[in-house]
Scaffold this active site. Structure first.
Site, PDB file in Angstrom:
ATOM      1  N   SER A  85     135.549 -15.529  37.873  1.00  0.00           N
ATOM      2  CA  SER A  85     135.219 -15.526  36.455  1.00  0.00           C
ATOM      3  C   SER A  85     134.162 -16.577  36.159  1.00  0.00           C
ATOM      4  CB  SER A  85     136.466 -15.809  35.622  1.00  0.00           C
ATOM      5  OG  SER A  85     136.109 -16.025  34.276  1.00  0.00           O
ATOM      6  N   HIS A  99     133.205 -11.408  37.288  1.00  0.00           N
ATOM      7  CA  HIS A  99     133.949 -11.178  36.056  1.00  0.00           C
ATOM      8  C   HIS A  99     133.320 -11.968  34.912  1.00  0.00           C
ATOM      9  CE1 HIS A  99     137.717  -9.914  34.064  1.00  0.00           C
ATOM     10  NE2 HIS A  99     137.671 -11.081  33.428  1.00  0.00           N
ATOM     11  N   ASP A 125     133.888 -13.068  31.163  1.00  0.00           N
ATOM     12  CA  ASP A 125     134.829 -13.192  30.055  1.00  0.00           C
ATOM     13  C   ASP A 125     134.052 -13.391  28.757  1.00  0.00           C
ATOM     14  OD1 ASP A 125     137.504 -12.995  31.126  1.00  0.00           O
ATOM     15  OD2 ASP A 125     137.089 -14.854  32.206  1.00  0.00           O
ATOM     16  N   MET A 144     134.004 -13.798  24.891  1.00  0.00           N
ATOM     17  CA  MET A 144     134.914 -14.222  23.829  1.00  0.00           C
ATOM     18  C   MET A 144     134.158 -14.369  22.517  1.00  0.00           C
ATOM     19  SD  MET A 144     137.078 -17.144  25.843  1.00  0.00           S
ATOM     20  CE  MET A 144     137.752 -16.863  27.475  1.00  0.00           C
ATOM     21  N   HIS A 204     134.713  -8.224  30.609  1.00  0.00           N
ATOM     22  CA  HIS A 204     136.012  -8.257  29.940  1.00  0.00           C
ATOM     23  C   HIS A 204     135.781  -8.678  28.492  1.00  0.00           C
ATOM     24  CE1 HIS A 204     140.189 -10.466  29.728  1.00  0.00           C
ATOM     25  NE2 HIS A 204     140.149  -9.401  28.952  1.00  0.00           N
ATOM     26  N   MET A 226     136.946  -9.792  25.280  1.00  0.00           N
ATOM     27  CA  MET A 226     138.024 -10.399  24.501  1.00  0.00           C
ATOM     28  C   MET A 226     137.504 -10.590  23.084  1.00  0.00           C
ATOM     29  SD  MET A 226     139.772 -13.050  27.191  1.00  0.00           S
ATOM     30  CE  MET A 226     138.320 -13.414  28.166  1.00  0.00           C
ATOM     31  N   MET A 230     146.806  -9.489  31.961  1.00  0.00           N
ATOM     32  CA  MET A 230     146.591 -10.903  31.693  1.00  0.00           C
ATOM     33  C   MET A 230     147.865 -11.667  32.026  1.00  0.00           C
ATOM     34  SD  MET A 230     143.482 -11.312  30.791  1.00  0.00           S
ATOM     35  CE  MET A 230     143.641 -13.049  30.363  1.00  0.00           C
ATOM     36  N   ASP A 274     144.501 -11.388  35.924  1.00  0.00           N
ATOM     37  CA  ASP A 274     143.632 -12.483  35.499  1.00  0.00           C
ATOM     38  C   ASP A 274     144.454 -13.537  34.780  1.00  0.00           C
ATOM     39  OD1 ASP A 274     141.648 -14.145  34.545  1.00  0.00           O
ATOM     40  OD2 ASP A 274     140.764 -12.668  33.181  1.00  0.00           O
TER      41      ASP A 274
END
Length: 230
Positions: free
Chosen positions: A13, A38, A40, A42, A71, A73, A142, A180
């Site tokens: 990540s 990966h 992330d 946000m 991913h 979020m 998660m 993850d």
């Protein structure tokens, strides 16, 4: 998939890498055997923190031929799919908890020729996404509450991986199972016992890529014949 444990994909990540050196951190990850990267993403709303956007994916796409696993979020992920698809993402994963019309978002992702993933936070049971399992390409479990790197794994969440493997076998579905959150050298044995297809690791990987991959390799060698792959 046979009876002998196959090596899972490791997806470092970038949330935990040195943000001042994304290019070299990407190269370091791939040099140490990472098949996936990966991202992330946000938004400061679905989760407290804000990270990066589609431009980072686009800028790094030209530096890598690996799998880019984005991913999301974020709330209202349907507003972000087009941008990330065009930036070079291979997988786009969104949260079941972040939108009402999950099946519509899956179809939207696939309309851009991308693989669609669904993710669930620790408090969401697997049965809530069962209607989506025939349509998704990846399920991300998660094992921490999303939003921060370096959290302690909630080990009870790992039972969801086993549950998802059973549902995949019974339904003859094709999705990959990813995990993850809090994956480090201490928790890797517990993760490997559930046999996921993709292992996301942030701090533990970037703090010691060689050590992390060595630990993983040793577990595959030691436990490979004990874990059933489906």
């Amino acid at each position: 998939m046979g009876n002998i444990m196959q090596k899972p994909f490791v997806a470092p990540s970038l949330l935990s890498c040195d943000f001042s050196a994304f290019g070299s951190e990407l190269a370091k990850a791939e040099k140490n055997g990472a098949g996936w990267i990966h991202f992330d993403v946000m938004d400061g709303s679905f989760v407290p923190e804000i990270t990066f956007g589609a431009k980072l994916v686009k800028d790094l796409r030209g530096k890598s031929s690996g799998v880019f696993d984005v991913h999301l979020m974020v709330n209202h992920p349907e507003t972000q799919v087009k941008t990330f698809a065009e930036s070079g993402a291979d997988f786009i994963t969104f949260h079941k908890e972040s939108t009402v019309h999950c099946h519509r978002v899956v179809e939207q992702i696939k309309s851009y020729g991308k693989k669609a993933g669904i993710s669930i936070v620790p408090s969401t049971p697997v049965w809530e996404i069962e209607p989506l399992l025939p349509f998704v390409d990846l399920v991300l479990v998660m094992s921490v509450n999303p939003g921060y790197s370096g959290q302690k794994m909630i080990r009870e969440t790992l039972t969801k991986i086993t549950e998802l493997r059973g549902l995949r076998e019974v339904g003859e579905y094709g999705y990959l199972i990813s995990v993850d959150g809090g994956v480090n050298e201490s928790t890797l044995p517990f993760v490997m016992d559930t046999s996921p297809d993709v292992i996301v690791s942030g701090s533990a990987f970037f703090n010691s890529p060689e050590g992390f991959m060595k630990k993983l390799g040793g577990l595959i060698e030691n436990y490979g014949n004990k874990v059933q792959r489906h």
